[in-house]
Each structure stands twice: as structure tokens, then as C-alpha cells.
Scaffold this active site. Structure first.
Site, PDB file in Angstrom:
ATOM      1  N   GLY A  13       0.716  -0.843  -0.374  1.00 42.21           N
ATOM      2  CA  GLY A  13      -0.176   0.059   0.043  1.00 42.21           C
ATOM      3  C   GLY A  13       1.242   1.084   0.105  1.00 42.21           C
ATOM      4  CB  SER A 144      -7.581   1.362  12.865  1.00 42.59           C
ATOM      5  OG  SER A 144      -8.156   2.036  13.107  1.00 42.59           O
ATOM      6  CE1 TYR A 157     -10.210   0.177   7.965  1.00 41.45           C
ATOM      7  CE2 TYR A 157     -11.195   1.741  10.033  1.00 41.45           C
ATOM      8  CZ  TYR A 157      -9.825   0.678   9.123  1.00 41.45           C
ATOM      9  OH  TYR A 157      -8.363   1.211   8.979  1.00 41.45           O
ATOM     10  CE  LYS A 161      -6.928  -1.777   9.866  1.00 43.67           C
ATOM     11  NZ  LYS A 161      -5.430  -1.452   8.856  1.00 43.67           N
ATOM     12  N   GLY A 188      -5.169   7.101  15.032  1.00 44.72           N
ATOM     13  CA  GLY A 188      -5.907   7.418  14.927  1.00 44.72           C
ATOM     14  C   GLY A 188      -6.675   7.687  13.910  1.00 44.72           C
TER      15      GLY A 188
HETATM   16  N1  LIG Z   1      -6.327   7.178   6.906  1.00 49.04           N
HETATM   17  C1  LIG Z   1      -6.602   6.658   8.778  1.00 49.04           C
HETATM   18  O1  LIG Z   1      -7.908   7.456   9.572  1.00 49.04           O
HETATM   19  C2  LIG Z   1      -5.667   5.694   9.344  1.00 49.04           C
HETATM   20  C3  LIG Z   1      -6.221   5.192  10.443  1.00 49.04           C
HETATM   21  C4  LIG Z   1      -6.378   4.292  11.508  1.00 49.04           C
HETATM   22  C5  LIG Z   1      -5.234   3.196  10.233  1.00 49.04           C
HETATM   23  N2  LIG Z   1      -5.213   2.839   8.447  1.00 49.04           N
HETATM   24  C6  LIG Z   1      -4.372   2.022   8.382  1.00 49.04           C
HETATM   25  O2  LIG Z   1      -3.274   3.098   7.849  1.00 49.04           O
HETATM   26  C7  LIG Z   1      -3.879   1.186   6.213  1.00 49.04           C
HETATM   27  C8  LIG Z   1      -3.082   3.052   5.010  1.00 49.04           C
HETATM   28  O3  LIG Z   1      -3.980   3.647   4.142  1.00 49.04           O
HETATM   29  P1  LIG Z   1      -4.464   5.101   4.445  1.00 49.04           P
HETATM   30  O4  LIG Z   1      -4.910   6.022   5.704  1.00 49.04           O
HETATM   31  O5  LIG Z   1      -2.914   5.039   4.277  1.00 49.04           O
HETATM   32  O6  LIG Z   1      -5.105   4.819   3.066  1.00 49.04           O
HETATM   33  P2  LIG Z   1      -4.768   4.826   1.803  1.00 49.04           P
HETATM   34  O7  LIG Z   1      -4.198   7.027   1.227  1.00 49.04           O
HETATM   35  O8  LIG Z   1      -6.211   4.866   0.883  1.00 49.04           O
HETATM   36  O9  LIG Z   1      -4.143   4.340   1.376  1.00 49.04           O
HETATM   37  C9  LIG Z   1      -3.698   2.827   0.904  1.00 49.04           C
HETATM   38  C10 LIG Z   1      -3.084   2.000   0.389  1.00 49.04           C
HETATM   39  O10 LIG Z   1      -3.335   0.754   0.759  1.00 49.04           O
HETATM   40  C11 LIG Z   1      -3.596   0.338  -0.934  1.00 49.04           C
HETATM   41  N3  LIG Z   1      -4.330  -0.298  -0.704  1.00 49.04           N
HETATM   42  C12 LIG Z   1      -5.263  -1.033  -1.218  1.00 49.04           C
HETATM   43  N4  LIG Z   1      -6.247  -1.943  -1.252  1.00 49.04           N
HETATM   44  C13 LIG Z   1      -4.915  -2.642  -1.215  1.00 49.04           C
HETATM   45  C14 LIG Z   1      -4.730  -4.069  -2.131  1.00 49.04           C
HETATM   46  N5  LIG Z   1      -6.216  -4.888  -2.798  1.00 49.04           N
HETATM   47  N6  LIG Z   1      -4.077  -4.558  -2.431  1.00 49.04           N
HETATM   48  C15 LIG Z   1      -2.663  -4.207  -2.249  1.00 49.04           C
HETATM   49  N7  LIG Z   1      -2.586  -2.525  -1.821  1.00 49.04           N
HETATM   50  C16 LIG Z   1      -4.073  -2.096  -1.667  1.00 49.04           C
HETATM   51  C17 LIG Z   1      -3.406   1.441  -1.562  1.00 49.04           C
HETATM   52  O11 LIG Z   1      -2.937   1.180  -3.123  1.00 49.04           O
HETATM   53  P3  LIG Z   1      -3.994   1.231  -4.660  1.00 49.04           P
HETATM   54  O12 LIG Z   1      -5.050   1.713  -4.576  1.00 49.04           O
HETATM   55  O13 LIG Z   1      -2.688   1.499  -5.585  1.00 49.04           O
HETATM   56  O14 LIG Z   1      -3.651  -0.534  -4.464  1.00 49.04           O
HETATM   57  C18 LIG Z   1      -3.090   2.032  -1.211  1.00 49.04           C
HETATM   58  O15 LIG Z   1      -1.956   3.075  -1.329  1.00 49.04           O
HETATM   59  C19 LIG Z   1      -4.938   1.345   6.246  1.00 49.04           C
HETATM   60  O16 LIG Z   1      -4.568  -0.182   6.762  1.00 49.04           O
HETATM   61  C20 LIG Z   1      -5.596   1.329   7.079  1.00 49.04           C
HETATM   62  O17 LIG Z   1      -6.724   0.957   7.671  1.00 49.04           O
HETATM   63  C21 LIG Z   1      -5.612   4.400   9.032  1.00 49.04           C
END
Ligand SMILES: NC(=O)c1ccc[n+]([C@@H]2O[C@H](COP(=O)([O-])OP(=O)(O)OC[C@H]3O[C@@H](n4cnc5c(N)ncnc54)[C@H](OP(=O)(O)O)[C@@H]3O)[C@@H](O)[C@H]2O)c1
Length: 257
Positions: A13, A144, A157, A161, A188
Site C-alpha cells: 500500500g 488502527s 472495518y 482491525k 487514530g
Molecule cells: N487514514 C486513517 O485515518 C487510518 C487510521 C488508522 C489506520 N489506517 C490504516 O492505514 C493503512 C493505510 O491507509 P491510508 O490511510 O494510508 O489510506 P490510503 O491513502 O487510501 O492508502 C491505502 C493504500 O492501501 C493500498 N491498497 C488498498 N487495497 C489494496 C489491495 N487490494 N492490494 C494492494 N494494495 C492495496 C492502496 O494502494 P492501491 O489502491 O494503489 O492498491 C493505498 O496505497 C490501512 O491499513 C488503514 O486501514 C488508516
């Protein structure tokens, strides 16, 4: 030279948000970056910046972590030095929808469980055996706050997590004695494409999530991931809950105005 210089750091990701920020942070450490995501063009667009920042090498791969065969094939076909992964940042994940469970979409649930739980597992399953064999390696799951608390509409979701949290603890137990370190960083609210993806591209709705408060940035999370990975090999930062100052729980958020 830092401890992470020359190490092979695999980030799933890496095309956006926290993963892309981790790529930039580890590039500054002089690491070798193995980057995976479905949008290969996004990874390739990052490469020159990462090289300029100090990355010792970059390999970008198009990968859908939901596709078990593709995950196995991608990692098993890596040549040296890429196959000897020192640090795995198992980050690829997403949320879809905020519907009450009794009105939720089956397709949203499948996408979240297939990516956040099964995808994470497929990647661990193919990467960790090499670490155990080499008696060293660091696995960092991006969990998360949703893995610790449940909020209205978060049902599946949050379940995904919570599963990541159990898998982090389970893996740490299973590799105990091998020298492999297992950690999780649980953020968060982070301002990434996360909310836009959750609301199927609705930017107005996504923008409202962060209204009147200062969320974490991807860089804030990446700094903690870097710190965790750079600790001496006998030290495990087993779990970290990282919050914006304006957020006190999954549902308690101070907003101005
Ligand atoms: N943002 C928040 O508030 C938050 C809070 C807690 C935890 N998180 C966690 O942090 C992690 C990253 O999220 P983010 O906030 O950085 O969101 P984001 O900007 O949407 O990035 C998500 C990344 O995951 C990749 N991805 C999604 N589905 C995939 C798949 N099937 N195969 C390979 N790659 C995949 C996407 O790449 P492609 O679409 O190019 O495949 C993208 O690079 C996630 O696990 C999320 O649950 C986020």
C-alpha cells in the site's frame, strides 16, 4: 549511516497515504525499498523523489494483496537482494462505507475482509518464513484505533482491525525465539485518501471527517514506524496507539467552531 541503511524494507500500500509516507521516510534512511500496490503508475511516479531522498534501491511491484496466488508468485520470484526482506510494513488496507451492519453492503464487507485480514495474512505467510530462517526481521502491521474500539457504522472495518490486532499478537507468539520482531502501529485519524475511499470517492463527505480538527499526517505515522524499525534488535515496540491531540477516543474528537 543509520541502522536501516541498506536494509530491504517492503511496504504494501505504498502508492498513497501512510505507505507512501513510509517510503519517503525509509528512503531518507538509505534503505532499499520494495514497494507494492495495485496502482503501479503511482509507485513509479514516486521513484525519482525516493532516489533523490537517498533510497539505496527501489523495486516497485503491481500487486493486489487479495490475490493469494499473485502474492505468492510476486514474493517467491524476487531475486537478491529483494527476497531477503528485513522490514515488512504490512500496511495495505481500506475501509468501505459507514452503514449500520443491518444495512451494510456485502461487497464492502468482502473488500475490507479480503484486503485488511486475508491480504495481510497472505503477505505475512510468504515473507515471514524467510525471516525465521535468517533468524532476523521486523514485521510491522498497520492496525488502527478501530482495532481497539468500535464506533457506530464501523462494524466490519473495526472487526477487520480487531483481527489485525489478534494476528499481531498471534504472530509474535508463534515466532518467539526466532529473533523475528512483530509490532503494530495503530493510528487514530490520519489525513490520507482513506476517507475518500471509505465514501466511494465522495470528497465532500471525506473532507467533513477532519472538519475543525487537526488529524495526523501520513508522515506522523511513518516517523513512528521508522522509530520502531530502527530500535536495537533486542527491543520490540509491541504496540503503539498514535492519536492526534484533538482525538481522545474513536468517537471523541475536539472540533473548533
Ligand atoms: N487514514 C486513517 O485515518 C487510518 C487510521 C488508522 C489506520 N489506517 C490504516 O492505514 C493503512 C493505510 O491507509 P491510508 O490511510 O494510508 O489510506 P490510503 O491513502 O487510501 O492508502 C491505502 C493504500 O492501501 C493500498 N491498497 C488498498 N487495497 C489494496 C489491495 N487490494 N492490494 C494492494 N494494495 C492495496 C492502496 O494502494 P492501491 O489502491 O494503489 O492498491 C493505498 O496505497 C490501512 O491499513 C488503514 O486501514 C488508516
Amino acid at each position: 549511516m543509520t541502522r536501516l541503511a541498506g536494509q530491504v524494507v517492503c511496504i504494501t500500500g505504498a502508492s498513497s497515504g501512510i505507505g507512501a509516507a513510509c517510503a519517503r521516510t525509509f528512503a531518507r534512511e538509505g534503505s532499499r525499498l520494495l514497494l507494492a500496490a495495485r496502482r503501479l503508475e503511482r509507485l513509479e511516479a514516486l521513484e525519482s523523489e525516493l532516489r533523490a531522498a537517498g533510497a539505496a534501491g527501489i523495486r516497485s511491484v503491481a500487486l493486489d494483496v487479495r490475490d493469494r496466488e499473485a502474492v505468492i508468485e510476486t514474493f517467491e520470484s524476487l531475486d537478491a537482494p529483494w527476497r531477503d526482506i528485513d522490514v515488512l510494513v504490512n500496511n495495505a488496507g481500506l475501509s468501505r462505507g459507514l452503514d449500520p451492519l443491518h444495512r451494510g453492503l456485502h461487497s464492502d464487507w468482502e473488500e475490507m475482509l479480503d484486503t485488511n485480514v486475508k491480504g495481510l495474512l497472505w503477505v505475512d505467510r510468504v515473507v515471514v518464513p524467510g525471516m525465521v530462517e535468517r533468524k532476523r526481521g521486523t514485521v510491522i502491521h498497520i492496525g488502527s484505533i478501530a482495532g481497539r474500539q468500535v464506533y457506530p457504522g464501523g462494524n466490519v472495518y473495526c472487526a477487520s482491525k480487531h483481527a489485525v490486532r489478534a494476528l499481531t499478537d498471534g504472530l509474535r507468539l508463534d515466532v518467539n525465539g526466532s529473533g523475528v520482531r512483530v509490532m503494530s502501529v495503530d493510528p487514530g485519524m490520519v489525513d490520507t485518501e482513506f476517507s475518500e475511499v471509505r465514501f466511494h470517492g465522495d470528497r465532500d463527505k471525506a473532507g467533513k471527517v477532519y472538519r475543525g480538527m487537526q488529524p495526523l499526517s501520513g508522515d506522523d505515522v511513518a516517523e513512528v514506524v521508522r522509530f520502531a524499525a530502527s530500535l536495537p534488535e533486542h527491543v520490540v515496540l509491541a504496540e503503539t496507539l498514535l492519536l492526534p491531540t484533538d482525538q481522545a477516543s474513536a468517537t471523541t474528537v475536539h472540533r473548533k467552531g
